[in-house]
Design a protein around this motif. Structure first.
Motif, PDB file in Angstrom:
ATOM      1  N   GLN A 291      -9.481   8.229   3.865  1.00  0.00           N
ATOM      2  CA  GLN A 291     -10.670   7.844   3.092  1.00  0.00           C
ATOM      3  C   GLN A 291     -10.790   6.321   2.989  1.00  0.00           C
ATOM      4  OE1 GLN A 291     -11.028  10.123  -0.570  1.00  0.00           O
ATOM      5  NE2 GLN A 291     -10.658  12.036   0.480  1.00  0.00           N
ATOM      6  N   ILE A 292      -9.766   5.678   2.415  1.00  0.00           N
ATOM      7  CA  ILE A 292      -9.844   4.235   2.247  1.00  0.00           C
ATOM      8  C   ILE A 292      -9.775   3.526   3.603  1.00  0.00           C
ATOM      9  CG2 ILE A 292      -8.703   2.236   1.167  1.00  0.00           C
ATOM     10  CD1 ILE A 292     -10.312   4.103  -0.740  1.00  0.00           C
ATOM     11  N   VAL A 293      -9.148   4.195   4.579  1.00  0.00           N
ATOM     12  CA  VAL A 293      -9.090   3.595   5.914  1.00  0.00           C
ATOM     13  C   VAL A 293     -10.496   3.349   6.471  1.00  0.00           C
ATOM     14  CG1 VAL A 293      -8.945   5.784   7.177  1.00  0.00           C
ATOM     15  CG2 VAL A 293      -7.943   3.721   8.159  1.00  0.00           C
ATOM     16  N   LEU A 294     -11.452   4.194   6.067  1.00  0.00           N
ATOM     17  CA  LEU A 294     -12.828   4.011   6.545  1.00  0.00           C
ATOM     18  C   LEU A 294     -13.382   2.673   6.070  1.00  0.00           C
ATOM     19  CD1 LEU A 294     -14.184   7.596   5.774  1.00  0.00           C
ATOM     20  CD2 LEU A 294     -13.470   6.689   8.005  1.00  0.00           C
ATOM     21  N   GLU A 295     -13.030   2.315   4.840  1.00  0.00           N
ATOM     22  CA  GLU A 295     -13.483   1.039   4.291  1.00  0.00           C
ATOM     23  C   GLU A 295     -12.800  -0.129   4.988  1.00  0.00           C
ATOM     24  OE1 GLU A 295     -16.279   1.968   2.767  1.00  0.00           O
ATOM     25  OE2 GLU A 295     -15.858   0.494   1.205  1.00  0.00           O
ATOM     26  N   VAL A 296     -11.483   0.028   5.230  1.00  0.00           N
ATOM     27  CA  VAL A 296     -10.742  -1.038   5.901  1.00  0.00           C
ATOM     28  C   VAL A 296     -11.325  -1.255   7.295  1.00  0.00           C
ATOM     29  CG1 VAL A 296      -8.470  -1.788   6.716  1.00  0.00           C
ATOM     30  CG2 VAL A 296      -8.658  -0.502   4.572  1.00  0.00           C
ATOM     31  N   GLU A 297     -11.545  -0.143   7.980  1.00  0.00           N
ATOM     32  CA  GLU A 297     -12.096  -0.194   9.335  1.00  0.00           C
ATOM     33  C   GLU A 297     -13.467  -0.890   9.353  1.00  0.00           C
ATOM     34  OE1 GLU A 297     -10.935   3.228  12.380  1.00  0.00           O
ATOM     35  OE2 GLU A 297     -12.530   3.776  10.995  1.00  0.00           O
ATOM     36  N   ARG A 298     -14.270  -0.546   8.357  1.00  0.00           N
ATOM     37  CA  ARG A 298     -15.619  -1.103   8.264  1.00  0.00           C
ATOM     38  C   ARG A 298     -15.578  -2.624   8.128  1.00  0.00           C
ATOM     39  NH1 ARG A 298     -18.885  -2.335   3.883  1.00  0.00           N
ATOM     40  NH2 ARG A 298     -17.427  -1.560   2.340  1.00  0.00           N
ATOM     41  N   CYS A 299     -14.571  -3.116   7.389  1.00  0.00           N
ATOM     42  CA  CYS A 299     -14.513  -4.552   7.126  1.00  0.00           C
ATOM     43  C   CYS A 299     -13.675  -5.288   8.161  1.00  0.00           C
ATOM     44  CB  CYS A 299     -13.951  -4.811   5.734  1.00  0.00           C
ATOM     45  SG  CYS A 299     -14.932  -4.047   4.448  1.00  0.00           S
ATOM     46  N   ALA A 300     -12.880  -4.540   8.950  1.00  0.00           N
ATOM     47  CA  ALA A 300     -11.948  -5.182   9.883  1.00  0.00           C
ATOM     48  C   ALA A 300     -12.652  -5.733  11.113  1.00  0.00           C
ATOM     49  CB  ALA A 300     -10.853  -4.204  10.284  1.00  0.00           C
ATOM     50  N   GLY A 301     -13.887  -5.326  11.299  1.00  0.00           N
ATOM     51  CA  GLY A 301     -14.668  -5.886  12.403  1.00  0.00           C
ATOM     52  C   GLY A 301     -14.032  -5.679  13.769  1.00  0.00           C
ATOM     53  N   GLY A 302     -13.518  -4.504  14.032  1.00  0.00           N
ATOM     54  CA  GLY A 302     -12.973  -4.201  15.355  1.00  0.00           C
ATOM     55  C   GLY A 302     -11.486  -4.444  15.473  1.00  0.00           C
ATOM     56  N   VAL A 303     -10.891  -5.117  14.488  1.00  0.00           N
ATOM     57  CA  VAL A 303      -9.434  -5.308  14.511  1.00  0.00           C
ATOM     58  C   VAL A 303      -8.769  -3.948  14.334  1.00  0.00           C
ATOM     59  CG1 VAL A 303      -7.499  -6.332  13.240  1.00  0.00           C
ATOM     60  CG2 VAL A 303      -9.538  -7.681  13.707  1.00  0.00           C
ATOM     61  N   LEU A 304      -7.693  -3.722  15.093  1.00  0.00           N
ATOM     62  CA  LEU A 304      -7.026  -2.419  15.101  1.00  0.00           C
ATOM     63  C   LEU A 304      -6.688  -1.944  13.681  1.00  0.00           C
ATOM     64  CD1 LEU A 304      -5.767  -0.151  16.795  1.00  0.00           C
ATOM     65  CD2 LEU A 304      -3.685  -1.544  16.949  1.00  0.00           C
ATOM     66  N   THR A 305      -7.153  -0.759  13.346  1.00  0.00           N
ATOM     67  CA  THR A 305      -6.894  -0.198  12.019  1.00  0.00           C
ATOM     68  C   THR A 305      -6.326   1.197  12.198  1.00  0.00           C
ATOM     69  OG1 THR A 305      -8.757  -1.436  11.149  1.00  0.00           O
ATOM     70  CG2 THR A 305      -7.928   0.350   9.784  1.00  0.00           C
ATOM     71  N   LYS A 306      -5.086   1.384  11.742  1.00  0.00           N
ATOM     72  CA  LYS A 306      -4.437   2.681  11.953  1.00  0.00           C
ATOM     73  C   LYS A 306      -4.383   3.477  10.659  1.00  0.00           C
ATOM     74  CE  LYS A 306      -0.459   4.873  14.081  1.00  0.00           C
ATOM     75  NZ  LYS A 306      -1.317   5.895  14.682  1.00  0.00           N
ATOM     76  N   SER A 307      -4.923   4.665  10.745  1.00  0.00           N
ATOM     77  CA  SER A 307      -4.878   5.563   9.589  1.00  0.00           C
ATOM     78  C   SER A 307      -3.545   6.300   9.575  1.00  0.00           C
ATOM     79  CB  SER A 307      -6.025   6.573   9.693  1.00  0.00           C
ATOM     80  OG  SER A 307      -5.925   7.512   8.648  1.00  0.00           O
ATOM     81  N   LEU A 308      -2.965   6.409   8.399  1.00  0.00           N
ATOM     82  CA  LEU A 308      -1.737   7.197   8.275  1.00  0.00           C
ATOM     83  C   LEU A 308      -1.971   8.222   7.164  1.00  0.00           C
ATOM     84  CD1 LEU A 308       0.989   7.265   9.665  1.00  0.00           C
ATOM     85  CD2 LEU A 308       1.888   5.805   7.864  1.00  0.00           C
ATOM     86  N   PRO A 309      -2.594   9.339   7.542  1.00  0.00           N
ATOM     87  CA  PRO A 309      -2.997  10.306   6.510  1.00  0.00           C
ATOM     88  C   PRO A 309      -1.871  11.237   6.095  1.00  0.00           C
ATOM     89  CG  PRO A 309      -3.766  11.046   8.647  1.00  0.00           C
ATOM     90  CD  PRO A 309      -3.005   9.761   8.897  1.00  0.00           C
ATOM     91  N   HIS A 310      -2.015  11.823   4.936  1.00  0.00           N
ATOM     92  CA  HIS A 310      -1.130  12.889   4.470  1.00  0.00           C
ATOM     93  C   HIS A 310      -1.985  13.766   3.558  1.00  0.00           C
ATOM     94  CE1 HIS A 310       1.992  15.149   2.541  1.00  0.00           C
ATOM     95  NE2 HIS A 310       2.949  14.525   3.201  1.00  0.00           N
ATOM     96  N   PRO A 311      -1.999  15.075   3.792  1.00  0.00           N
ATOM     97  CA  PRO A 311      -2.931  15.906   3.015  1.00  0.00           C
ATOM     98  C   PRO A 311      -2.533  16.119   1.558  1.00  0.00           C
ATOM     99  CG  PRO A 311      -1.667  17.250   4.536  1.00  0.00           C
ATOM    100  CD  PRO A 311      -1.303  15.832   4.840  1.00  0.00           C
TER     101      PRO A 311
END
Lengths: 290, 384
Positions: free
Chosen positions: B343-363
């Motif tokens: 969820q929060i990774v979506l925000e990080v990705e949105r602001c990272a401007g193409g910089v590699l963003t890795k999600s590490l999810p856990h349900p």
């Protein structure tokens, strides 16, 4: 010579800058609002200390027109909102005016629980047997067989008997009048404003625009005539035995008028024994007001 | 002044610390409904509120609970409710009413494993987007995520302060771990706490309009029921008088202000914990409980020679967009571990401007294996 500008007789009690209101011609709400404001005035309560909470619907709009601290909340949730107000400030008189759909369908659970707790609220339900604002859908009060836009073959559901339900849930005061019994409504409102505990008033009100149209009831006046013809007054009637239908008797009266401790009184009684001995009890409440 | 709050050092459960914080902040009304893992807050408030002249009501459901705290707030009392996923879902409509009427109050979400009934006795962080977008419509929102009972205390006070200052329901988004964790909690005397109270109008009845915004302010001054102002408030789109106004112009102005009062004050609202960011190659962006559980993974990656930065979102909403944008200029990438499916990774990705963003999810129901965290950091650090 200048002519005196005529004033509206209710202008001290209404937000005149919001007139004209949105209600249809021949709706019962206008005269009900008048009776409400006269009733609370006759009760002698300070109108600055009267808060009015409405839900959603035609009746929900009452909060927008009266010159009171008034809150137009979400559908069905006027009673819990009002409960929060009352528990936060016991000096307030808190009234709820809303419709039958708002108070008994979506908000039905809140009504019975507030009545069970004997929460010190005055609840006025304007029952027009239908959802008016949204265009005439079936309500929990729509009589069996009556037509609505979601009961195109006639209503299959047994309606609620509002006074029976309110009484069974534990209300301190239960009354029913039609929108033609304006003096009686006013007197009931006055009694409710003076009385402690959960007070419930059902007002049978004409809806010409959808209920009468769907059910060939004629004009709003025709509906009122019909309600007048069918109504009788019997204060001793058992509220459980006077359900409403399409053409039967509308038994009116004050069916319940009991004295019993309110929620706040029970809290006070309970806490006065135990809390005040607790080491964490703060004696002077004013010392720690923030 | 006589101290109304419990102060001193305690070995205290997170949920109890939250309730004590509310009392210290001046909360005097709680409406709630039992739900695991949040019930301790209601139980504590039922015990403590009568001692300080407040009121506790256990309602028939969470819908009523949320509506009641709005009513209490309009009657002039600071108010709170606490629940978990299913209960918060029921509260969302009235949270929207609180947003629209601009009602100060605090909503605590002790998150559990979701969706639906999910894992009542176990944890998750999967209601973060619900806090942001859960109620219908567009609006600004504030959510604070504590990582310890002490911070649960501190942030509940901050939540009340933000609620009073910006006039909206503020979320404290904890979870079952922080809620049920018992640690040392220091509660300062009430007069040593920074407490913000709503600004009441000094205008006379007749001159006052409930939604007139004075120059330099983002919200209007308050008037409570019973003070003679005889004002109207509604969940409908409304003008300065609080009267319904169905015009496009009024709606544009109101919705924009509900968003801008948060957006234009992000510097005041956003709280971050930043470590080793200056020369970081990889930044781990995290919040709440996860900020504790990923530390061994970060340490492992550091041992392997990777420069790892640590950014903890104490304020999750509003999201620290500028911070991520600034970091994105000089880091190789971000790793976002969170106990949800991303969820929060979506925000990080949105602001990272193409910089590699890795999600590490856990349900939920467990925590990240620290070796996975180290592995994710390595993957980003050595990405081609």
């Amino acid at each position: 010579m200048q002519n005196k500008i005529p004033t509206h007789p209710m202008e001290d009690y209404l937000r005149m800058d919001r007139m004209p209101h949105i209600w249809c011609p021949s709706c019962g709400l206008g005269s009900i609002v008048t009776a409400f404001m006269k009733g609370v005035k006759n009760a002698g309560i300070d109108l600055n200390k009267l808060a009015l909470v409405s839900g959603i619907g035609c009746t929900g709009r009452v909060a927008g027109y009266v010159k009171l601290d008034s809150y137009h909340t979400t559908h069905g949730r006027a009673i819990p909102f009002a409960t929060g107000m009352k528990m936060a400030n016991q000096d307030l008189t808190v009234a709820v005016i809303s419709g039958d759909g708002d108070l008994f369908a979506i908000g039905g659970n809140h009504l019975i629980h507030a009545a069970r707790r004997n929460m010190d609220l005055n609840v006025i339900c304007v029952n027009n047997f239908i959802y008016g604002m949204t265009g005439g859908q079936n309500a929990p009060t729509t009589p069996l067989g009556a037509y609505s836009s979601t009961a195109p073959y006639g209503n299959y559901e047994q309606p609620f008997n509002l006074v029976g339900l309110a009484a069974a849930a534990g209300s301190s005061y239960v009354a029913r009048w039609t929108a033609l019994h304006l003096q009686r409504i006013q007197d009931s409102i006055e009694e409710m404003a003076k009385k402690k505990g959960f007070c419930f008033l059902e007002i049978i009100s004409p809806c010409a625009t959808v209920f009468a149209r769907k059910n060939k009831g004629g004009t709003g006046l025709d509906l009122l005539q019909d309600y007048k013809r069918r109504s009788s007054i019997d204060h001793n009637a058992d509220p459980q035995k006077i359900p409403l239908d399409m053409d039967g008797e509308i038994v009116c009266g004050v069916f319940v008028n009991d004295e019993k401790p309110t929620f706040a009184e029970n809290v006070e009684k309970g806490t006065s024994r135990k809390v005040k001995e607790h080491p964490l009890y703060v004696q002077d409440r004013k010392d720690q007001e923030v | 002044m006589k101290q109304s709050n419990l102060h001193g050092e305690f070995f205290m459960q997170g949920n109890i610390a939250c309730a004590e914080a509310a009392l210290s902040a001046g909360c005097r009304f709680f409406g709630g409904y039992p739900i695991t893992p949040a019930s301790e807050i209601a139980e504590r408030m039922a015990f403590r509120l009568p001692q300080v002249g407040g009121s506790f009501v256990q309602f028939e459901d969470e819908i009523a609970s949320m509506a009641s705290i709005l009513g209490a707030s309009w009657a002039g009392v600071k108010s709170m409710t606490a629940s978990s996923g299913p209960g918060i879902s029921l509260m969302l409509e009235n949270i929207g009413l609180g947003i629209m009427m601009e009602t100060p109050c605090v909503v605590v979400n002790v998150q559990r494993g979701s969706p639906s009934t999910g894992l009542p006795t176990s944890w998750g962080q999967s209601d973060m987007m619900q806090a942001r977008f859960g109620s219908h419509g567009d609006y600004g929102v504030i959510a604070l995520a504590p990582k310890s009972p002490q911070e649960y205390f501190d942030l509940t006070i901050v939540a009340f302060n933000y609620a009073e200052k910006y006039r909206l329901p503020v979320f404290v988004t904890s979870d079952a771990i922080v809620g049920h964790m018992t640690e040392k909690v220091y509660i300062p005397p009430v007069d040593e706490l920074e407490i913000i109270n709503r600004k009441y109008t000094n205008k006379k009845p007749g001159d006052y309009q409930p939604y007139t915004i004075e120059p330099g302010q983002w919200v209007s001054d308050f008037a409570k029921a019973g003070d003679g102002y005889l004002y109207h408030s509604t969940g409908l789109t409304h003008d300065e008088r609080g009267y319904p106004d169905m015009s496009e112009a009024c709606h544009i102005q109101l919705v924009n202000r509900l968003i801008d009062k948060i957006k234009m004050n992000v510097d005041d609202i956003i709280l971050l914990e930043e470590r080793d960011l200056d020369d970081a190659d990889v930044v781990v962006v995290t919040f709440g409980t996860t900020a504790r559980t990923v530390v061994p993974g970060i340490n492992l990656a550091k041992k392997k020679g990777i420069k790892v930065g640590f950014l903890r979102l104490i304020t999750v909403w509003p999201f620290p967009e500028q911070k991520i944008r600034d970091l994105a200029k000089h880091v190789k990438g971000f790793v976002v571990p969170e106990i949800n499916m991303g969820q929060i990774v979506l925000e990080v990705e949105r602001c990272a401007g193409g910089v590699l963003t890795k999600s590490l999810p856990h349900p939920g129901g467990g925590i990240h294996d620290f070796k996975d965290v180290a592995k994710a950091i390595e993957e980003v650090a050595y990405a081609k």
